[in-house]
Design a protein around this motif. Structure first.
Motif, short mmCIF file in Angstrom:
data_model
loop_
_atom_site.label_atom_id
_atom_site.label_comp_id
_atom_site.label_asym_id
_atom_site.label_seq_id
_atom_site.Cartn_x
_atom_site.Cartn_y
_atom_site.Cartn_z
N ILE A 18 -9.54 4.99 0.65
CA ILE A 18 -8.21 5.52 1.00
C ILE A 18 -7.43 5.65 -0.32
O ILE A 18 -7.39 4.70 -1.11
CB ILE A 18 -7.45 4.57 1.94
CG1 ILE A 18 -8.27 4.30 3.21
CG2 ILE A 18 -6.08 5.17 2.32
CD1 ILE A 18 -7.65 3.26 4.14
N PHE A 19 -6.84 6.82 -0.54
CA PHE A 19 -6.08 7.02 -1.77
C PHE A 19 -4.62 6.64 -1.57
O PHE A 19 -4.05 6.82 -0.49
CB PHE A 19 -6.18 8.48 -2.25
CG PHE A 19 -7.54 8.81 -2.80
CD1 PHE A 19 -8.03 8.12 -3.90
CD2 PHE A 19 -8.32 9.78 -2.21
CE1 PHE A 19 -9.29 8.40 -4.42
CE2 PHE A 19 -9.59 10.07 -2.71
CZ PHE A 19 -10.07 9.38 -3.82
N SER A 20 -4.04 6.13 -2.65
CA SER A 20 -2.64 5.77 -2.66
C SER A 20 -2.10 6.19 -4.03
O SER A 20 -2.79 6.94 -4.75
CB SER A 20 -2.54 4.27 -2.39
OG SER A 20 -1.22 3.83 -2.38
N THR A 21 -0.90 5.76 -4.39
CA THR A 21 -0.31 6.31 -5.62
C THR A 21 -0.02 5.29 -6.71
O THR A 21 0.39 5.66 -7.80
CB THR A 21 1.01 7.04 -5.29
OG1 THR A 21 1.82 6.15 -4.53
CG2 THR A 21 0.76 8.33 -4.53
N SER A 22 -0.17 4.00 -6.43
CA SER A 22 0.05 3.00 -7.48
C SER A 22 -0.71 1.74 -7.10
O SER A 22 -1.12 1.57 -5.94
CB SER A 22 1.54 2.66 -7.63
OG SER A 22 1.97 1.91 -6.51
N ALA A 78 -8.92 14.26 -11.68
CA ALA A 78 -8.94 13.29 -12.80
C ALA A 78 -9.91 12.15 -12.50
O ALA A 78 -10.67 11.72 -13.37
CB ALA A 78 -7.53 12.76 -13.04
N ILE A 79 -9.90 11.66 -11.26
CA ILE A 79 -10.79 10.54 -10.90
C ILE A 79 -12.25 10.96 -11.08
O ILE A 79 -13.06 10.23 -11.69
CB ILE A 79 -10.53 10.11 -9.43
CG1 ILE A 79 -9.12 9.52 -9.29
CG2 ILE A 79 -11.59 9.11 -8.96
CD1 ILE A 79 -8.64 9.34 -7.85
N CYS A 81 -2.42 10.73 -13.98
CA CYS A 81 -1.73 10.98 -12.70
C CYS A 81 -1.52 9.65 -11.99
O CYS A 81 -2.34 8.73 -12.13
CB CYS A 81 -2.59 11.85 -11.77
SG CYS A 81 -3.09 13.42 -12.47
N ALA A 82 -0.44 9.57 -11.22
CA ALA A 82 -0.19 8.35 -10.44
C ALA A 82 -1.19 8.30 -9.29
O ALA A 82 -1.16 9.17 -8.41
CB ALA A 82 1.23 8.38 -9.90
N ALA A 83 -2.07 7.32 -9.32
CA ALA A 83 -3.09 7.25 -8.26
C ALA A 83 -3.65 5.85 -8.15
O ALA A 83 -3.68 5.09 -9.12
CB ALA A 83 -4.23 8.22 -8.56
N GLU A 89 0.73 8.76 2.13
CA GLU A 89 1.70 9.06 1.08
C GLU A 89 1.55 10.53 0.71
O GLU A 89 0.44 11.00 0.45
CB GLU A 89 1.46 8.18 -0.14
CG GLU A 89 1.68 6.71 0.14
CD GLU A 89 1.16 5.84 -1.00
OE1 GLU A 89 1.71 5.94 -2.10
OE2 GLU A 89 0.21 5.10 -0.77
N THR A 90 2.67 11.22 0.63
CA THR A 90 2.65 12.66 0.34
C THR A 90 1.84 12.97 -0.91
O THR A 90 1.07 13.92 -0.96
CB THR A 90 4.10 13.16 0.15
OG1 THR A 90 4.85 12.78 1.30
CG2 THR A 90 4.16 14.67 -0.04
N GLN A 91 2.02 12.14 -1.94
CA GLN A 91 1.40 12.44 -3.24
C GLN A 91 0.07 11.73 -3.44
O GLN A 91 -0.44 11.68 -4.57
CB GLN A 91 2.36 12.08 -4.37
CG GLN A 91 3.65 12.89 -4.37
CD GLN A 91 3.41 14.38 -4.63
OE1 GLN A 91 2.39 14.77 -5.19
NE2 GLN A 91 4.34 15.21 -4.21
N ALA A 92 -0.53 11.16 -2.38
CA ALA A 92 -1.84 10.49 -2.54
C ALA A 92 -2.96 11.49 -2.28
O ALA A 92 -2.85 12.35 -1.39
CB ALA A 92 -1.94 9.33 -1.55
#
Ligand SMILES: Cc1ncc(COP(=O)(O)O)c(C=O)c1O
Length: 413
Positions: A102-106, A300-301, A263-265, A289-292
């Motif tokens: 699951i991706f998130s932003t921080s 980048a990952i 990138c924030a991830a 999250e909108t930006q995840a």
């Protein structure tokens, strides 16, 4: 002096703190950071421990640029995008003990998500009373409300009204204390959150502590969460520090080097027990999250993982570790300011005689001598990039040695 017209308050800085223009960074490439007065420094902290493959790494930059040009933004919410699918597959290929991502932003928001997941697991496995979690004193899991409740450093949790009713803190490596917590409250604990190596001061969890954690998990069936925000991506040698353990954690949290700082991830990896329980329950996880999971962050990952393979990151990390050990041993012998050092991989803490934990004067002196290092309790911390060569290390240690000498003589005068 604040830079003219500055309305910025950087993270964890004093609101009134003076910031000379020379402290404002304007550019970075490879291992060099350039400041607004034209000075440059060798980065011994890989940004904020996240720029594992050098600033403005060409492979990662290319991937992010291509994703921005091809897709810009695509959501990863109720549906997915090909960049997120590819990055998740690449992460699971690197970490085959895990089933889903699951991706998130921080790092902090990923810890919040993990807090939800461990309670959701307790709910779906018929033990909803298990809402407590154990974390470690001195740990850092981030500063959003959930993560802040886990963080074992005291940073004003009471003032901010952080709810710590469900969190119990245990001393790192105190296996007896951990066992006693479960003796008393085992049926109420959903998970134990640990950093395999606590970032602050570089404290590695010992085998005897891990053995007890493994035995307790077998008896009480809670989940183990490895917060590898700092230790992931070869920081300690292998891709995951927890891969050295004799058991797999149930959840792994990654961030920092995940996008090489571009990138924030963050990413949360779900192990089979948790994943199966969520599947069996046909669960919906209330986290989005909108930006995840966006195209640039996921490109980048995937690029970071490809760069790790192309550069043989494990080998690099092991060589760098050996070189750091040798140079730190020599520094500790030759420099009267150095009390001791400890660490592994590309993360080391150096204890400095007579340095208060909150004092950054030694750090400033080292910076004046050309290198950026991080503060640690009672000393400095080295968190170099895996791109360091022997010449770079030579420069780093020259700057540290000169900086410490300068700091000592200014402290005496
Ligand atoms: C182990 C660990 N977890 C979580 C975090 C929080 O990450 P973020 O600053 O991205 O919220 C950090 C940050 O330093 C960390 O070291």
């Amino acid at each position: 002096m604040l830079p003219t017209g500055s309305v910025l308050i950087p993270g964890l800085s004093r609101v009134t703190e003076s910031r000379p223009p020379s402290a404002v960074a304007v550019a970075a490439k490879g291992l060099e950071v350039r400041f607004s007065d034209g000075s440059t420094c060798l980065d011994g902290a890989s940004g904020l421990w996240n720029v594992m493959f050098g600033h403005a790494n060409p492979r990662v930059n290319r991937a992010v640029t291509e994703a921005l040009e091809t897709a810009g933004y695509l959501k990863c919410f109720e549906t997915s995008n090909s960049y997120a699918e590819d990055a998740a597959s690449a992460l699971i290929a690197e970490c085959p003990a895990f089933r889903a991502v699951i991706f998130s932003t921080s790092g902090a928001s990923a810890n919040d998500l993990a807090l939800k997941l461990v309670r959701q697991y307790a709910h779906h496995t018929g033990r909803p009373q298990r809402n407590g979690v154990v974390a470690l004193n001195g740990s850092w899991h981030g500063l959003t409300f959930g993560a802040f409740s886990l963080t074992g450093e005291q940073l004003g949790q009471s003032m901010y009204g952080v709810d710590r009713r469900f969190v119990v803190h245990c001393q790192p490596n105190d296996a007896d204390q951990l066992a006693a917590l479960f003796e008393k409250n085992g049926d109420r604990i959903a998970a134990v959150f640990v950093e395999p190596v606590l970032g602050s001061g570089v404290v590695e969890l010992r085998q005897d502590f891990l053995d007890v954690l493994e035995q307790l998990r077998a008896r009480h069936e809670f989940l183990v969460v490895a917060d590898e925000v700092t230790t992931g991506f070869w920081r300690t040698g292998p891709f995951l520090a927890s891969s050295r353990w004799s058991f797999d954690p149930d959840i792994v949290i990654l961030s920092k080097a995940l996008t090489n700082g571009t990138c924030a991830a963050s990413a949360v990896l779900l192990g089979p027990r948790l994943h199966d329980a969520l599947q069996d329950a046909d669960a919906v996880i209330a986290h989005a999250e909108t930006q995840a999971g966006t195209p640039p962050s996921c490109a980048a990952i995937t690029a970071v993982l490809a760069e790790g393979a192309a550069l043989d990151a494990v080998h690099r990390a092991n060589q760098l570790s050996q070189a750091l050990e040798e140079r730190l041993t020599a520094l500790a012998k030759s420099h009267p300011a150095v009390a001791s050092f400890n660490g592994l991989g590309a993360m080391y803490a150096v204890e400095i005689h007579d340095l208060d934990g909150t004092d950054s004067s030694a750090l400033a002196a080292i910076r004046d001598c050309g290198a950026l290092v991080h503060k640690s309790p009672g000393g400095i911390q080295l968190m170099p990039s895996l791109m360091y060569t022997d010449d770079d290390l030579h420069r780093l240690f020259e700057s540290i040695s000169a900086g410490l000498s300068r700091w000592q003589s200014s402290a005496r005068s």
